[in-house]
Design a protein around this motif. Structure first.
Motif, mmCIF file in Angstrom:
data_model
loop_
_atom_site.group_PDB
_atom_site.id
_atom_site.type_symbol
_atom_site.label_atom_id
_atom_site.label_comp_id
_atom_site.label_asym_id
_atom_site.label_seq_id
_atom_site.Cartn_x
_atom_site.Cartn_y
_atom_site.Cartn_z
ATOM 1 N N ALA A 67 0.852 -1.487 0.182
ATOM 2 C CA ALA A 67 0.047 0.027 -0.042
ATOM 3 C C ALA A 67 0.814 1.122 0.094
ATOM 4 N N ALA A 70 0.264 4.284 -2.899
ATOM 5 C CA ALA A 70 -0.919 5.016 -2.637
ATOM 6 C C ALA A 70 -0.816 5.848 -1.275
ATOM 7 N N TRP A 71 -0.088 5.378 -0.294
ATOM 8 C CA TRP A 71 0.129 5.942 0.939
ATOM 9 C C TRP A 71 1.189 7.232 0.683
ATOM 10 N N ARG A 73 1.538 8.802 -1.895
ATOM 11 C CA ARG A 73 0.662 9.641 -2.786
ATOM 12 C C ARG A 73 -0.120 10.796 -1.764
ATOM 13 N N GLU A 150 -0.757 1.796 -9.666
ATOM 14 C CA GLU A 150 -0.496 1.567 -8.612
ATOM 15 C C GLU A 150 -0.457 2.824 -7.482
ATOM 16 N N ASP A 153 -3.529 4.523 -7.429
ATOM 17 C CA ASP A 153 -4.781 3.641 -7.242
ATOM 18 C C ASP A 153 -5.763 3.292 -7.991
#
Length: 562
Positions: A67, A70-71, A73, A150, A153
């Motif tokens: 993850a 996305a974290w 970002r 990715e 997301d």
């Protein structure tokens, strides 16, 4: 491409090299995403740098490594939002009638490279948000569709669709220029090197080794530069191992060696062979409402002056000691202006990173980030180039003379500003033992009030007996080191070390009555019989201190006759 998930797992365990690999993998994407929001590459790098630092400091919060993109970002977006609130960035809405076609290659050859980039980036900026972001991330550093998806997301095919629409608007002749321009603005080695330097400064800072803010800050700076230095040596040479200050009115920071101004830093730098620059401003005390009136600064100590000093020192690989930029709440009505260490910066020095003893009490890392720091800055100390150090004989002679002076001088001129005023003197040395012992039997100091009793434990035990214990332990260790160096009077020096060890043992016996957990023993400190025992311990420790100082006076005679 690297196996960033394995690197991230190692980074979560504190492996800075592994995190550096993660930064290299995602730095282009982070900067590209930030640019799509801020429309400025310098601001984009600032935002991305902040996001990576926060990611490392909060790495344990990420439960699933996959993850991370996305974290990251979300962290970049948070930093972009912070920057946007501070400085609104103008954007141009997309106009479907705008011709984004570059007329001819011949024209491009006549346009300056900078102007070309400006045109290209302006074209990208006019794309709809989803297409602009996809374009930035795909072209800035060779990322694949799946990697961009990715990070955002979203599925890879969605990224492909967005890129198709963006290409249609930019026209085929523009796409090559977009790719070239974005790659030219991709973050390079300097970007991840800056992040690594900041995190190394934080990770390598040894706050756990001492309770003293100034001595701890100075030790951390020197340890960062010279791995061979040890705390006992610094405490002995600077005087931290031999001092004891007390003031009858709350005794603010009587444990802080910075009460003596420039003298301690001058002594330690002279011994080790470092040049230094010492700047300290003064507060104008305003007694109305018990608040500080503000800083009375040297006219030359402008924000630009301090910023340049800090940036230059950090760039040279030397952390900076700074006072006051993190006011420390003590009790409820005072703020002491303690030292902390600056280990990195961002935005040209507008944002500072560092480590602080009090931050380490609140969070394990001791890390802090601060902006708008100048008005709170009380002083800055920077270490310079190496120069000729003192000889061992000169070091121990000066340290012994300083220890005698600290013990024999009953009062010292000091300045420690707080929100309730400033104390311009403190009891010192042997005289401070007497004041502490007498105050322990002053029942007015220990009324039946939990708040007052809690403050009294902090004052008399932590700032008093327990810190004095650590100081004398360091005195014994320092003198033992000096005795092992084959200097004249070795036996006398070791005898003095043994006397300080005995004093430390006397002070340690206070734990039979009250421990290092202050908030659970309010009823104990209120008991006069307990305080009487503590008073006896302090008086017994003073007797041993007098013996140790008398021994050091003999040592000094031997050393000065060599």
């Amino acid at each position: 491409m690297i196996d960033w998930k394995n690197s991230l797992v190692r980074a979560q365990q504190g492996d800075l090299a592994a995190f550096d690999a993660v930064v290299k993998q995602f730095q282009g994407m982070a900067v590209g995403y930030a640019y799509s929001i801020l429309h400025d590459f310098q601001l984009a790098e600032d935002a991305a740098q902040e996001a990576f630092i926060q990611a490392y400091m909060d790495r344990e919060m990420l439960r699933e490594p996959q993850a991370f993109p996305a974290w990251l970002r979300k962290l970049v977006f948070k930093q972009c939002d912070r920057i946007t609130r501070k400085k609104r960035v103008s954007t141009t809405p997309l106009d479907d009638n705008v011709d984004l076609h570059i007329a001819s290659p011949t024209l491009l050859e006549t346009v300056e490279r900078q102007e070309t980039q400006k045109v290209v980036l302006s074209a990208v900026d006019t794309l709809p948000e989803d297409q602009r972001i996809a374009t930035m991330l795909y072209y800035i550093d060779g990322y694949s569709l799946s990697e961009v998806g990715e990070f955002l997301d979203v599925p890879a095919h969605t990224i492909k669709s967005r890129l198709h629409c963006a290409r249609a608007k930019l026209r085929n002749k523009m796409i090559g220029l977009v790719e070239e321009t974005l790659k030219q603005n991709a973050p390079g080695e300097n970007f991840h090197n800056r992040i690594r330097k900041i995190l190394e400064g934080i990770a390598q800072f040894p706050w756990e080794s001492t309770w003293f803010c100034f001595e701890g800050s100075l030790y951390g700076c020197l340890k960062y530069i010279d791995k061979e230095i040890n705390l006992a040596y610094l405490m002995g040479v600077s005087g931290g191992a031999f001092k004891f200050f007390w003031h009858p009115d709350s005794s603010p920071a009587m444990c802080d060696l910075s009460l003596l101004g420039e003298e301690p830093i001058k002594r330690i730098c002279k011994a080790l062979g470092y040049s230094y620059t010492y700047d300290e401003d003064r507060y104008t005390i305003c007694h109305k409402n018990g608040d500080l009136g503000g800083l009375q600064k040297d006219p030359s100590h402008t924000e630009e002056y301090y910023t340049q000093r800090i940036v230059k020192s950090i760039d040279a690989g030397r952390p900076v000691l700074a006072r006051g930029i993190l006011p420390v709440p003590i009790f409820d009505d005072k703020v002491f202006l303690e030292y902390c260490v600056i280990t990195g910066y961002n935005e040209g020095g507008k944002v500072l990173y560092g480590a602080s003893y009090f931050q380490a009490m609140l969070q394990q890392s001791g890390y802090f980030r601060v902006e708008d720091w100048y008005d709170k800055c009380f002083g800055v100390i920077t270490l310079g180039q190496r120069c000729k150090p003192q000889t061992p004989l000169e070091i121990v002679t000066d340290a012994v003379a300083w220890a005698i002076d600290l013990a024999r001088t009953p009062k010292r001129n000091t300045t420690m500003p707080t929100r309730v005023g400033t104390h311009t003197w403190h009891y010192s040395g042997l005289a401070a033992y007497d004041v502490l012992a007498n105050e322990l039997l002053n029942d007015k100091r220990f009324p039946n009030d939990d708040k007052v009793l809690s403050a009294a434990i902090e004052l008399f035990m932590f700032d008093g007996i327990f810190l004095l214990l650590e100081e004398r332990q360091n005195a014994a260790a320092f003198l033992s080191q000096m005795a092992s160096g084959g200097l004249p009077g070795t036996g006398l020096i070791q005898h003095a070390a043994d006397l300080y060890s005995e004093e430390a043992a006397i002070l340690r016996s206070s734990t039979e009555y009250i421990s290092f957990q202050p908030h659970t023993q309010l009823d104990v400190i209120a008991d006069r019989s307990v305080r009487r025992e503590l008073c006896n311990i302090v008086r017994e420790a003073k007797i041993k201190e007098e013996c140790a100082i008398s021994q050091l006076e003999l040592v000094y005679k031997v050393l000065t006759n060599c």
